[in-house]
Design an enzyme around this catalytic site. Structure first.
Site, PDB file in Angstrom:
ATOM      1  N   HIS A 144      53.417   9.060  31.723  1.00 22.58           N
ATOM      2  CA  HIS A 144      52.691   8.647  30.526  1.00 22.58           C
ATOM      3  C   HIS A 144      53.649   8.408  29.364  1.00 22.58           C
ATOM      4  CE1 HIS A 144      49.123  10.158  32.692  1.00 22.58           C
ATOM      5  NE2 HIS A 144      48.457   9.328  31.911  1.00 22.58           N
ATOM      6  N   LYS A 148      51.887  11.493  24.481  1.00 24.04           N
ATOM      7  CA  LYS A 148      50.870  12.324  25.145  1.00 24.04           C
ATOM      8  C   LYS A 148      51.230  13.793  24.977  1.00 24.04           C
ATOM      9  CE  LYS A 148      48.318  12.830  29.500  1.00 24.04           C
ATOM     10  NZ  LYS A 148      47.006  12.765  28.802  1.00 24.04           N
TER      11      LYS A 148
END
Length: 254
Positions: A144, A148
């Site tokens: 990600h 995040k």
């Protein structure tokens, strides 16, 4: 049908656009942070700090905020007997219990990922894992963007749960490995997180056997797939009886 959108970050903005595109009404948008500026189709007069400030009737809440807002969302949904689509990730075990308990009093849809592809893979894992588990080691890798805040991703947890559920809970999650950890045991499912750049979301489930590897992979090219899934879920949930629902019911996955 009136939707309350909780969270006005990037995902919240996508949700608002998709709510409008679907011909639904935005009853209000909740953003706790100061300085939020309304962008079309949202106007300043429907940008609020609390669900209780919303003037219009709400049929369903879509939540793309963070776990700190869970109590407010559940309390409002129960008090007003409306559905809540919970799309945030990073909940504690205690909070997940609260979600389940709330579903006894009103309709709650909880999913760690709102996309069609991810939920199909989740179901496929339940079917193939019992066939492969004895001969293959299983590892999950998720990637990600560098903004995040939770790890591992909710989707990685979803895939692990599908694997473990299909094997009656005999597996154990191992989050990364460092140092002299000894040989890998058959109970292990390694879960590994990568953070960098602007990666929207990429998940691989690896079945590593003797002289062969099977890999299932899902790559999100845009966050739009999650907002579109949440709107579809809201339309499904409106008017439903109290209960705990998932994207499996929304997508009619048998």
């Amino acid at each position: 049908m009136n939707i309350a959108v909780f969270g006005y970050g990037m995902m919240g903005k996508f949700v608002c656009e998709d709510v409008a595109s679907a011909g639904l009404q935005i009853a209000g948008v909740i953003e706790k942070r100061d300085g939020a500026q309304a962008m079309s189709p949202v106007t300043e007069d429907i940008l609020y700090k609390s669900l209780n400030d919303i003037k219009e009737k709400v049929d369903v809440i879509i939540d793309f905020s963070n776990p700190a807002n869970l109590d407010e969302i559940l309390e409002y949904a129960i008090e007003n007997q409306i559905g809540a689509v919970i799309c945030s990730t990073g909940f504690t075990a205690e909070q997940l219990t609260k979600i389940k308990q709330a579903s006894e009093k009103t309709a709650i849809l909880f999913s760690r990922n709102m996309s069609l592809g991810v939920n199909v893979i989740s179901e496929v894992l339940k079917q193939i894992t019992p066939i492969l588990a004895d001969a293959f080691d299983i590892e999950i890798i998720e990637k990600h963007h560098n903004q995040k805040v939770d790890s591992p991703s909710g989707t990685a947890k979803l895939f692990y749960d599908s694997i473990n559920e299909s094997l009656n809970g005999e597996k154990e999650a191992v989050y990364g490995r460092e140092g002299i950890v000894g040989k890998r045991t058959k109970k292990e499912v390694g879960i590994h997180a990568i953070r960098g750049g602007s990666i929207v979301g990429e998940h691989s489930i690896i079945f590593a056997g003797q002289d062969e590897i099977i890999e299932l992979k899902h790559e999100a090219l845009s966050k739009r797939i999650f907002s579109q899934g949440s709107v579809k879920a809201a339309k499904f949930l409106a008017g439903k009886a109290p209960g705990f629902y998932t994207m499996k019911e929304v997508l009619d996955i048998k």
